[in-house]
Design a protein around this motif. Structure first.
Motif, PDB file in Angstrom:
ATOM      1  N   ASN A 157      35.466 -12.170 -36.564  1.00  0.00           N
ATOM      2  CA  ASN A 157      35.180 -11.358 -37.751  1.00  0.00           C
ATOM      3  C   ASN A 157      36.407 -11.249 -38.648  1.00  0.00           C
ATOM      4  OD1 ASN A 157      33.545 -10.463 -35.371  1.00  0.00           O
ATOM      5  ND2 ASN A 157      32.434  -9.352 -36.962  1.00  0.00           N
ATOM      6  N   ASP A 158      37.566 -11.051 -38.027  1.00  0.00           N
ATOM      7  CA  ASP A 158      38.800 -10.929 -38.806  1.00  0.00           C
ATOM      8  C   ASP A 158      39.110 -12.226 -39.547  1.00  0.00           C
ATOM      9  OD1 ASP A 158      39.029  -8.382 -37.782  1.00  0.00           O
ATOM     10  OD2 ASP A 158      40.420  -8.952 -36.192  1.00  0.00           O
ATOM     11  N   GLU A 170      36.882 -12.463 -42.563  1.00  0.00           N
ATOM     12  CA  GLU A 170      37.336 -11.542 -43.611  1.00  0.00           C
ATOM     13  C   GLU A 170      38.579 -12.086 -44.321  1.00  0.00           C
ATOM     14  OE1 GLU A 170      37.901  -7.622 -42.147  1.00  0.00           O
ATOM     15  OE2 GLU A 170      35.790  -7.316 -41.623  1.00  0.00           O
ATOM     16  N   THR A 224      37.483 -14.742 -46.776  1.00  0.00           N
ATOM     17  CA  THR A 224      36.845 -14.134 -47.944  1.00  0.00           C
ATOM     18  C   THR A 224      37.867 -13.478 -48.858  1.00  0.00           C
ATOM     19  OG1 THR A 224      34.849 -13.711 -46.638  1.00  0.00           O
ATOM     20  CG2 THR A 224      35.073 -12.514 -48.708  1.00  0.00           C
ATOM     21  N   ASP A 225      38.807 -12.751 -48.260  1.00  0.00           N
ATOM     22  CA  ASP A 225      39.834 -12.067 -49.054  1.00  0.00           C
ATOM     23  C   ASP A 225      40.713 -13.082 -49.792  1.00  0.00           C
ATOM     24  OD1 ASP A 225      38.892  -9.655 -48.185  1.00  0.00           O
ATOM     25  OD2 ASP A 225      40.410  -9.389 -46.611  1.00  0.00           O
ATOM     26  N   LYS A 247      35.869  -1.609 -49.974  1.00  0.00           N
ATOM     27  CA  LYS A 247      36.201  -2.001 -48.602  1.00  0.00           C
ATOM     28  C   LYS A 247      36.762  -0.817 -47.825  1.00  0.00           C
ATOM     29  CE  LYS A 247      38.760  -5.528 -46.025  1.00  0.00           C
ATOM     30  NZ  LYS A 247      39.654  -6.712 -46.141  1.00  0.00           N
TER      31      LYS A 247
END
Length: 350
Positions: free
Chosen positions: A48-49, A52, A55-56, A75
């Protein structure tokens, strides 16, 4: 002359590196150091990290300043709300229905001996210490098959997950054939990329025979056995029709066991139709129900991402000092060789 001098310099560097390594390894071998540490350890990566972060990274370049600030604000709000919901009760106090689903991802890259089965054993043992029936184990499997007993054991490791009632998904991005499919068929669900190769439900054995070559050179080969079928065919002796017949019979019996195993764990397939040794690409494999869904492992995990915590589990071996030195030396020699060869034929190298 320039070529000879460069070649001599290259050899001198290579020999120096090898001598240093040999001396260090000799010193290590002679020192009797004892260590109580284990051979390896479990490494956990939260996917998941990673998602993210990807995406970031894109948002930081694509969105303008105002949009980025709004995104950061939203967020923080989402994280704050999530912490509020989780506040007051630890994760261990929650029932299975109250917490988020966990997806445990294991990787199996199989060679002919299914050597990755050793790591798979440790990874499954670690996962079974925490996983519950609401969770899921996803095995990203790549293998063209190999030794029957080795892949049989690897398949048995996956059965440990099923025996605990934990959903098991096997994902095939490239190939799961023969012993690879023996492992895959254990799963509750098999997913595959459209052009992944599956099947090869058959058995093969082959070996050269040097008997005539030895006979031509007047070399005798003698083998002593106790038991009529202790050795049926051999590489150096003269094979008989009786021995070949028995060897073929053993292969047929192994094939029957293979078919029974697939039929037991994947009863939806027409076993006599698929157990011909043929292989099929993902799209065709779906038609004959060798797989349940066409998708890549990346897509499958990305779809799970919003509603589940995804963890990649890996059993990492602890490298000894000789192994580390050997890898470093190998890299150094490769660099030297590449540099030297590139000078000889620069047009063929980048």
């Amino acid at each position: 002359m320039e070529f000879i001098s460069e070649y001599g310099l290259f050899l001198a560097k290579a020999v120096t590196v090898l001598v240093v390594i040999a001396v260090v390894l000799a010193l290590i071998a002679n020192s009797k150091q004892k260590s109580g540490s284990s051979d390896g350890h479990i490494e956990v990566t939260k996917i998941n990290d990673k998602f993210e972060q990807y995406t970031d990274a894109i948002k930081s370049e694509v969105l303008d300043s105002a949009a980025r600030k709004l995104e950061q604000k939203l967020k923080k709000k989402r994280h704050k709300e999530q912490k509020r919901l989780e506040k007051g009760r630890s994760d261990s106090e929650k029932t299975s229905a109250e917490r988020r689903k966990r997806v445990y991802v294991l990787n199996f890259d199989g060679d002919i001996k299914a050597s990755a089965g050793n790591n798979l054993r440790e990874e499954i043992t670690a996962v079974l210490g925490l996983a519950e029936k609401v969770d899921e184990v996803v095995v990203r499997l790549e293998s063209g098959g190999g030794m029957v007993h080795s892949y049989g054991l690897a398949a048995s490791q996956l059965m440990r997950i099923k025996e605990r009632g934990i959903p098991l998904t096997v994902s095939v991005d490239k190939v799961a054939a023969s012993g690879g499919y023996m492992m895959a068929c254990v799963a509750d669900k098999i997913i595959a990329a459209p052009f992944a190769i599956l099947g090869s439900i058959g058995v093969v054995a082959q070996l050269p025979n040097f008997h005539r070559l030895l006979k031509k050179n007047n070399i005798d080969f003698e083998m002593f056995t106790a038991g009529e079928y202790k050795r049926t065919v051999t590489m150096f002796g003269e094979n008989t029709d009786k021995g070949r017949e028995k060897f073929t019979d053993d292969i047929e019996k192994t094939h029957v066991l293979f078919k029974e195993f697939v039929a037991e764990h994947r009863p939806v397939v027409a076993i006599e139709q698929v157990a011909t040794g043929e292989v099929w690409y993902g799209r065709r494999a779906l038609d004959i129900q060798l797989v349940d869904e066409l998708t890549t492992s990346d897509s499958y995990l990305l779809n799970q991402y919003p509603n589940a915590d995804i963890f990649e589990i890996e059993y990492a071996h602890k490298k000894s000092l000789p192994e580390k030195l050997g890898l470093a030396a190998e890299a150094s020699i490769d660099k030297l060789a590449l540099r030297w060869v590139s000078r000889l034929q620069p047009s063929r190298w980048f």
